[in-house]
Structures are given as structure tokens and as C-alpha cells.
Design an enzyme around this catalytic site. Structure first.
Site, PDB file in Angstrom:
ATOM      1  N   GLU A   1      10.586   8.082  13.429  1.00  0.00           N
ATOM      2  CA  GLU A   1       9.157   8.241  13.733  1.00  0.00           C
ATOM      3  C   GLU A   1       8.880   8.041  15.224  1.00  0.00           C
ATOM      4  OE1 GLU A   1       6.341   6.275  11.172  1.00  0.00           O
ATOM      5  OE2 GLU A   1       4.652   6.889  12.428  1.00  0.00           O
TER       6      GLU A   1
ATOM      7  N   LYS B   1      11.786   3.677   0.261  1.00  0.00           N
ATOM      8  CA  LYS B   1      11.899   3.697   1.721  1.00  0.00           C
ATOM      9  C   LYS B   1      11.514   2.334   2.250  1.00  0.00           C
ATOM     10  CE  LYS B   1       8.746   5.788   4.602  1.00  0.00           C
ATOM     11  NZ  LYS B   1       8.328   4.634   5.442  1.00  0.00           N
TER      12      LYS B   1
ATOM     13  N   ASP C   1       3.189   4.392   2.524  1.00  0.00           N
ATOM     14  CA  ASP C   1       2.215   3.292   2.560  1.00  0.00           C
ATOM     15  C   ASP C   1       1.005   3.689   3.421  1.00  0.00           C
ATOM     16  OD1 ASP C   1       3.449   3.109   5.028  1.00  0.00           O
ATOM     17  OD2 ASP C   1       3.890   0.955   4.894  1.00  0.00           O
TER      18      ASP C   1
HETATM   19  O1  KIV Z   1       3.645   6.020   4.998  1.00  0.00           O
HETATM   20  C1  KIV Z   1       3.913   7.086   5.566  1.00  0.00           C
HETATM   21  O2  KIV Z   1       3.142   8.039   5.565  1.00  0.00           O
HETATM   22  C2  KIV Z   1       5.180   7.168   6.268  1.00  0.00           C
HETATM   23  C3  KIV Z   1       5.483   8.429   7.012  1.00  0.00           C
HETATM   24  C4  KIV Z   1       4.812   8.375   8.339  1.00  0.00           C
HETATM   25  C5  KIV Z   1       6.935   8.650   7.168  1.00  0.00           C
HETATM   26  O3  KIV Z   1       5.934   6.250   6.277  1.00  0.00           O
END
Ligand code: KIV
Length: 262
Positions: A186, A117, A48
Site C-alpha cells: 500500500e 489479511k 477493515d
Molecule cells: O481495508 C482495506 O480496504 C484494505 C485495502 C486498502 C487493501 O486493507
């Protein structure tokens, strides 16, 4: 075309068991997906972060399902054989489980994602279990949660106290029990990243969480020097494409202005 064997959720498990690292990169369009897959990157995340890196929003919150689906379809067209993860946008899964299931289903059926995710620990474990029971593989996301910046008061490192580190481990165990096939970690101290990695059975994919995670994920635009608004501390620059891009288009504009472009 990549000659790598097809990656599936089973690959993630096998890699952890064998002590082999897993690479993941965010991608948002067909040509970059094609290059990253052909280069041997194990898995592609339509993060996202799309909201900020490509669509010009200030944070990830405004991203819609339609925008995320649109870019995931492009990624799938560019890399038909890659393992593609769809990052569930803010408020596409929080309001109720039925809506979350429908939206995750759309990611797979309409955009060709292999998995979704979503952010959160113990509080989203029941939802993860429902998604997995429905046949939807889930990558969990613990630690700094960009969709929670308003309640957290900004982008903050987590796991700095023993209590917080213990809470993160508990969250990691809960998402594992719920059936997540792996979890992003993260922005937590390297020793916390290692401690979680050593104490759960599913792979950890770190971003700013130290070298001992089972894999690493980076935002492609940070890696290539294409996102110049700010550089997160955990970002590794492998190229300065923003500068190269600017120099090339400046030369082009100058050539047209002076008549040198023939
Ligand atoms: O959206 C994204 O880029 C992420 C990464 C930081 C894992 O969730």
C-alpha cells in the site's frame, strides 16, 4: 453466477508464474459481492475500510470482530463461490497469538472466509507462520498500514528513502518465508512496488504502488465514487454513483413533496 474457474491460493501463485494480473476489490455486503464476483473480479476483500466506508467511523481502528464477521457472512451469502479474504480488525491479532488464531479461525468457520489479511512485516512473520501451520491462508499487508496511523502520525507514503525501501523488501521476504500466499503493497513509490514484486516469489497486490505489482486492489466505494469524505490519491474513479444516488433520492423527495409521486 460467474463462469470464472474457482480461485484458490494456488491461483495466486500460478498467476504470478504466468505473468497474469490478479484483481481484488473490497466489498462489504451481499449484493455488491454478487455483482463483483459475477463481473469477474478475482478476489473479494472484506477490508477493515468497512469501518469508514459503511459504518461511519473516522478511521479503521474502532472496527470489532463482530462487525467484520457480520459483513463477511453477508459477502459469502452474496458470492458463495468467490475467494473471500477477511481483514483482521485492529487488536484482533496483536495482543497474543492464541487470540489471533481463534479470531482468524472464526473468520473461516463462522463467516466462510477463505483467507485472512493482517498488517505488518517482520514483526508479524512468526504469527503468519503459526496461522499457516494451522491451515489458515494469510494475505500480508506492507507499506502504509492504516492500523498504525496513531504511531505513524497519519497516513504516510512509505519507501521514499533507500533505507525504507530496503526495509520493505526485507519485510516482504519475511512474510513470504512465513508462508503468506500474497502481500498487499500500500502506497509506496512505483519503483519500490516493482522492485519488491521482482524480488519475491509470492504475488504483490498493489494499492497506490504502481502498475508493476502482480495485481491491484481498490476500495469499491472509492472506485464507484460512493465515498465522498475524501478521495485517496491512489483511488481510480470508474463511476460517480454518489452524485447519481443523491440526484435520484432528491427527485424522489421532491416528487413526494409536490404530489407528483403516484
Ligand atoms: O481495508 C482495506 O480496504 C484494505 C485495502 C486498502 C487493501 O486493507
Amino acid at each position: 453466477m460467474s463462469t470464472n474457474p474457482k480461485v484458490t491460493v494456488a491461483t495466486f501463485r500460478k498467476r504470478k508464474a504466468a505473468g497474469e494480473k490478479i484483481s481484488m476489490l473490497t466489498v462489504y455486503d451481499a449484493p455488491t459481492a454478487s455483482i463483483c464476483h459475477a463481473a469477474g473480479v478475482d478476489s473479494l476483500l472484506v477490508g477493515d475500510s468497512l469501518a469508514m466506508t459503511v459504518l461511519g467511523y473516522k478511521n479503521t481502528l474502532p472496527l470489532t470482530m463482530e462487525e467484520a464477521l457480520h459483513h463477511t457472512r453477508a459477502v459469502r451469502r452474496g458470492a458463495p463461490d468467490a475467494f473471500v479474504v477477511f481483514d483482521m480488525p485492529f487488536m484482533s491479532y496483536q495482543a497474543d497469538d492464541a487470540e489471533a488464531l481463534r479470531n482468524a479461525g472464526r473468520a473461516m468457520k463462522e463467516a466462510g472466509a477463505d483467507a485472512v489479511k493482517l498488517e505488518g512485516g517482520a514483526e508479524v512473520a512468526p504469527l503468519i507462520a503459526k496461522l499457516v501451520r494451522s491451515g489458515i491462508p494469510v494475505l500480508a499487508h506492507l507499506g502504509l498500514l492504516p492500523q498504525h496511523i496513531m504511531t505513524a502520525g497519519g497516513y504516510r507514503q512509505t519507501g521514499k528513502t533507500p533505507e525504507d525501501a530496503a526495509r520493505l523488501l526485507d519485510d516482504a521476504r519475511k512474510v513470504e518465508e512465513a508462508g503468506a500466499f500474497a502481500t498487499v503493497l500500500e502506497c509506496m513509490p512505483a519503483d519500490v512496488g516493482r522492485m519488491i514484486t521482482e524480488n519475491i516469489g509470492i504475488p504483490t497486490i498493489g494499492i497506490g504502488s504502481g502498475p508493476d505489482c502482480d495485481g491491484q486492489v481498490q476500495v469499491l466505494n472509492d472506485l464507484l465514487g460512493l465515498f465522498e469524505e475524501f478521495t485517496p490519491k491512489h483511488a481510480r474513479r470508474y463511476a460517480e454513483l454518489g452524485r447519481i444516488f443523491r440526484e435520484a433520492v432528491t427527485r424522489y423527495a421532491d416528487d413526494v413533496k409536490t404530489g407528483a409521486f403516484k
